[in-house]
Design a protein around this motif. Structure first.
Motif, PDB file in Angstrom:
ATOM      1  N   THR A  31       0.749  -1.257  -0.045  1.00  0.00           N
ATOM      2  CA  THR A  31      -0.103   0.114   0.098  1.00  0.00           C
ATOM      3  C   THR A  31       0.824   1.234  -0.061  1.00  0.00           C
ATOM      4  O   THR A  31       0.308   2.515   0.167  1.00  0.00           O
ATOM      5  N   THR A  88       2.890   4.509  -1.059  1.00  0.00           N
ATOM      6  CA  THR A  88       2.835   5.619  -2.117  1.00  0.00           C
ATOM      7  C   THR A  88       4.037   5.614  -3.105  1.00  0.00           C
ATOM      8  O   THR A  88       4.185   6.385  -3.943  1.00  0.00           O
ATOM      9  N   ALA A 125       5.921  -0.432  -3.869  1.00  0.00           N
ATOM     10  CA  ALA A 125       4.487  -1.457  -4.159  1.00  0.00           C
ATOM     11  C   ALA A 125       4.928  -2.166  -5.287  1.00  0.00           C
ATOM     12  O   ALA A 125       4.534  -3.212  -5.145  1.00  0.00           O
ATOM     13  N   ASN A 172      -4.907   0.578  -3.747  1.00  0.00           N
ATOM     14  CA  ASN A 172      -3.952   1.599  -3.812  1.00  0.00           C
ATOM     15  C   ASN A 172      -3.824   2.290  -5.277  1.00  0.00           C
ATOM     16  O   ASN A 172      -3.893   1.880  -6.363  1.00  0.00           O
TER      17      ASN A 172
END
Length: 746
Positions: free
Chosen positions: A594, A596, A601, A633
Motif C-alpha cells: 500500500t 505511495t 509497491a 492503492n
C-alpha cells in the motif's frame, strides 16, 4: 523446392569434389577429404581489417558464395530455423544470378529462389540497414547486414558500402574472433542450422549438401594460417561442444560422414517399441542401440530438450544394468548423430544420448572416469566389473563415504538414498513384493547399514555447514549443506536434531554475511532453508520457528520468490509462534503493498503475487487481506495498452524504472484500439493479476476509470470473504504450484 535444392546438391558435390571412402555397415572409414576451390579475386582496397578480407578470399567458393554478375533484388526463399518442422517462405535481399532461379543472399549463401522483384537500389538499402543495426544470431539472416555482407560488397566492387556494412556490425568482432562470430563461424552457423532443419524434416539428401558446405568451411579454418584463432570456430554450436565423454577430433567431418551414411542406408523412423519388446533381450537391445540415431525430441524455448520424454530412451532404461556395456561401447565408438536439435543448430549426438542413459542406469559411473576423455571408456569398463553385483543404493553409500568427491556429488548420493521408490527405476535392483517395499530408496539397507548411512550424512552435513562460515562465505556450498540436511531429516527424523539446529544457525550467518555481496546466491538458499525448517517442524522441533523468523527478516522483498519459501507459513498454522509470525509478516507486506512509493509497491507485487498467488498461500486470510488492501492503492506505476499476437490480444505494460511486462486479458474484449496507452495504478496492476483466477470478479485495466473502480471494489470484497474454499480456488489455476520439494541447486 526439393527438386531445385537436390539439383544444387548434385552441383555442389561436383564443384567441391568432396568424396568419402568405402563404408562399413555402420560407419565410414577414417578418410573423408575435401578438395578446396581457389577462385581468383583481388579484393579492392578498403579500411576493413586485413584478416577479415583474407578470410573472405580463402572462403570464396568454399562456403562463401559469389554474387558477381547478379542483380540486387528483393527475393523470397524457403528456409527453416532448425526449431520446427517444415520450411517457410522467407523474404530477403540478395543478388539474383543469371537465369533468375538462384540468388546469393545477405548471409553469403546461395539459395533457390521462389520469387524475386527488383532491382533494388543497393546504396540506399545498405545505408538504411547500417543505421541502428540489430543483429540476430538466430533468425533468417537474409534481410539484414551480417558478417558475410561486407565480403559480398567487396566482391561486387563496392568497398565504400562494404566499409559501411562492416563498421555497422555491433562490434569489430573480426579483429578478435574469440569474442564473437568470425566470417567462418557465421557461415558455419548458417550451414549447421540447415543441416539441423534437414534432419528434423527427414530430408537427408539436402542435409548432406549442407553438411558438405559446413565441412568445407571447417577444413578452411583448419588449413589456412590467416585464421589467427582457428579453435574459435570449433567452439560454436553443440556439435563442436564435446561433453566429457566425447572423443571426436573433428565433429563437422563426423557430421558429414553421418549424413552420407543416412543417405546410403536409409531406415524407417521411428522403431516400433511395442513390437521390439517382444523379441529376445539380445536382439532388442541391439535394435534399440542401432536406432538411437532416429531419436527426435522437440526443443522447447526455456525448457530445452529432455531425452527422457522419448519412448526409445525409456525402453533402453527399462533394460537396466545389462545394457551398460552397450552404452560404454556407444560412448567409445558411435560417431552418429540423432535428429534432436537444440537452439536451432545444436545437433545432439548418439554419444550424448548414451551418456545420458548411462547416468540414469549407473549415475555413479561418471565418478570413475577421470579427466582424460580418451580414457573414459576403459575407466568405465574397469569400474563396471564390480558394479553389477551392487544395488544403486549400495553404490551411493560408496560415493557418500568417498572423501575425494565434490560436495554436489555427496548431495546427489544423499538425495538418491532418500528419494521415493519408483517402480520403473531399474537402478534399484531386485525388489521385494510391493507390500514389503519401503518408502525410501535406501530403506533396504536399514537393517545392515542404517547407522553407517546416518553417520555419513551427519558428517558431510556438518563439514559443509562449517566450511562456508567466515569472511569467505561460500553460499553455494551452504545451499548444498542445507539440502543434505533435508535428506538427513528424512532419513533419520528426530524431534531435536542438534545437527539440523546447528546447520540452520550456520546458514543464517551465511545468509546475513552474503545479503549485500551475493544477493542472487542468497536467494538460492531461501528455498532449501525453508524446506529444512519444514522438516524440523514436521519432526516436532518448534524452535525452528525462531530461525524461520530470522530468514524472513533477511528475505529481500524485491524479486519473485518461489512459493516453497512460504511453505512453513501455510503448513503449520496451528503452532502459536507460527501464527504470530504469519501475522507480523503479512502486516509488513501489506504496508509495502500500500506504499505511495511506486517502486516499493511494484516490487511487492512481483515479490509475493505473480508466483505465490497460485499456491496454498492463498488459503491464508491475512495474505488475501493484504492483496485486497493493495487493490485500493491508487499510486501510478505506468501505462498499459492493447496488443495483438497470433494467440490473441493481451495487455502490454510499461512500468516505472523502465520495466516492461505483458498480462493476459482472459475472456475480456475491451473496446479500445490497438496501441492506445492508458495510465494504471498499483491497484489496477494487482487487480489484473487477481482477476484471472477461477471465480474472481471480472476486471480489465483498459476499462473506463469508474468501471475499474467498481470492479476493484468487488475484487477486494471477494478476497476478504473467508467462506470460499481458497485452496480449491488456488488449485483451479493452470499455474498452481504443487511441487513442494525445493529444486536442485543451480
Amino acid at each position: 523446392m526439393n527438386r531445385r535444392l537436390l539439383r544444387a546438391f548434385a552441383i555442389g558435390l561436383i564443384q567441391t569434389t568432396i568424396w568419402v571412402s568405402a563404408w562399413a555397415q555402420q560407419g565410414a572409414s577414417d578418410a573423408a577429404r575435401v578438395n578446396l576451390v581457389s577462385i581468383r579475386w583481388t579484393p579492392p582496397k578498403s579500411n576493413i581489417y586485413e584478416n577479415y578480407v583474407s578470410d573472405a578470399k580463402n572462403l570464396l567458393g568454399n562456403g562463401l558464395c559469389d554474387p558477381r554478375g547478379g542483380r540486387f533484388c528483393n527475393v523470397t526463399v524457403e528456409l527453416g530455423d532448425g526449431a520446427a518442422v517444415g520450411l517457410k517462405p522467407i523474404s530477403g535481399l540478395g543478388w539474383v544470378l543469371p537465369g533468375g532461379k538462384r540468388a546469393v543472399l545477405m548471409d553469403g549463401i546461395e539459395y533457390p529462389v521462389t520469387a524475386a522483384s527488383g532491382p533494388v537500389d543497393l546504396d540506399s538499402t545498405i545505408a538504411k540497414l547500417a543505421t541502428g543495426l540489430l543483429m540476430r544470431v538466430i533468425g533468417p539472416g537474409v534481410d539484414e547486414i551480417t558478417q558475410a555482407t561486407p565480403a559480398l560488397l567487396l566482391l561486387v566492387g563496392r568497398p565504400d558500402l562494404a566499409e559501411k556494412a562492416f563498421f555497422a556490425l555491433p562490434r569489430p568482432i573480426q579483429r578478435d574472433p574469440g569474442r564473437g562470430f568470425t566470417l567462418a563461424q557465421w557461415l558455419g552457423h548458417r550451414f549447421e542450422t540447415q543441416v539441423a532443419q534437414s534432419l528434423i524434416d527427414h530430408r537427408d539428401k539436402e542435409g548432406l549438401f549442407w553438411a558438405g558446405q559446413l565441412l568445407k568451411v571447417s577444413t578452411i579454418v583448419r588449413q589456412r594460417s590467416s585464421f589467427t584463432t582457428p579453435n574459435a570456430f570449433f567452439t560454436a554450436g553443440a556439435i563442436q561442444r564435446p561433453t566429457a565423454f566425447e572423443l571426436k577430433a573433428d565433429p563437422n567431418r563426423d557430421l558429414y560422414l553421418d549424413m552420407v551414411r543416412r543417405v546410403a542406408h536409409p531406415k524407417k523412423d521411428p522403431i516400433d517399441i511395442s513390437a521390439t519388446r517382444k523379441l529376445d533381450r539380445s536382439t532388442r537391445i541391439s535394435l534399440y542401440m542401432d536406432n538411437l540415431d532416429t531419436m527426435q525430441n522437440e526443443f522447447i524455448e526455456g525448457r530445452g530438450v529432455f531425452f527422457r520424454d522419448n519412448a526409445l530412451y525409456r525402453a533402453i532404461v527399462e533394460e537396466g544394468p545389462i545394457v551398460v556395456p552397450n552404452l560404454i561401447d556407444a560412448i567409445e565408438h558411435d560417431n552418429r548423430f540423432t535428429r534432436t536439435v537444440s537452439n536451432h543448430e545444436w545437433i545432439h549426438t548418439v554419444r550424448q544420448v548414451a551418456t545420458d542413459i548411462l547416468g540414469v542406469i549407473w549415475p555413479n559411473g561418471r565418478y570413475s572416469t577421470g579427466t582424460d576423455p580418451a580414457k573414459v571408456p576403459a575407466s568405465l569398463r574397469t569400474a563396471w566389473k564390480n558394479e553389477p553385483a551392487r544395488t544403486e543404493a549400495e553404490r551411493n553409500v560408496q560415493v557418500l563415504a568417498n572423501d575425494s568427491f565434490e560436495p554436489r556429488t555427496w548431495l546427489e548420493a544423499c538425495q538418491f538414498l532418500t528419494s521415493a521408490w519408483d517402480k520403473n527405476d531399474s537402478r534399484l535392483g531386485v525388489l521385494p513384493p510391493w507390500d514389503a517395499r519401503p518408502s525410501l530408496a535406501g530403506d533396504l539397507l536399514r537393517d545392515s547399514r542404517e547407522g553407517e548411512i546416518t553417520a555419513l550424512m551427519t558428517r558431510r552435513t556438518t563439514e559443509l555447514a562449517k566450511r562456508h562460515v567466515g569472511p569467505n562465505t561460500d553460499l553455494i556450498t551452504c545451499a548444498i549443506a542445507i539440502r543434505m540436511g533435508d535428506c538427513l531429516a528424512k532419513w533419520a527424523p528426530a524431534p531435536s536434531d542438534e545437527t539440523l539446529i546447528k546447520l540452520s544457525r550456520h546458514a543464517l550467518l551465511a545468509m546475513a554475511a552474503g545479503s549485500t555481496k551475493q544477493s542472487t546466491l542468497v536467494q538460492q538458499i531461501f528455498e532449501p532453508f525453508a524446506q529444512l525448517i519444514f522438516d524440523r517442524l514436521l519432526n516436532g522441533d518448534q524452535s525452528a520457528v525462531s530461525d524461520y523468523k530470522q530468514m524472513l527478516a533477511i528475505l529481500p522483498m524485491t524479486t519473485p520468490i518461489p512459493p516453497t519459501v512460504f511453505r512453513p507459513l501455510w503448513s503449520f498454522p496451528q503452532i502459536p509462534a507460527m501464527k504470530a509470525l504469519t501475522m507480523s509478516f503479512m502486516r509488513a507486506y501489506e504496508s509495502r503493498l500500500t506504499s505511495t512509493d511506486a517502486a516499493t509497491a511494484l516490487a511487492s507485487i512481483q515479490f509475493f503475487v505473480y508466483k505465490t498467488f497460485h499456491s496454498p498461500v492463498l488459503d491464508l486470510s491475512l495474505y488475501r487481506k493484504a492483496l485486497a488492501t493493495g487493490i485500493e492503492n491508487k499510486t501510478p506505476v505506468g501505462q498499459t495498452w492493447l496488443e495483438h499476437s497470433a494467440g490473441g490480444n493481451y495487455l502490454g505494460v510499461s512500468l516505472v524504472g523502465g520495466q516492461f511486462d505483458s498480462l493476459s486479458l482472459g475472456n475480456e474484449k475491451p473496446r479500445v484500439s490497438i496501441g492506445i496507452h492508458v495510465p494504471i495504478s498499483v491497484g489496477d496492476l494487482l487487480a489484473q493479476a487477481v482477476a484471472g483466477t477461477d471465480g474472481a470478479p471480472s476486471f480489465c485495466a483498459l476499462w473506463e476509470p469508474a468501471q475499474r473502480k467498481a470492479a476493484k471494489k468487488r475484487l477486494a470484497e471477494w478476497l476478504r470473504d473467508d467462506s470460499h474454499d481458497w485452496l480449491t480456488v488456488a488449485k483451479s489455476s493452470v499455474f498452481y504450484f504443487d511441487n513442494l520439494r525445493p529444486s536442485s541447486p543451480q
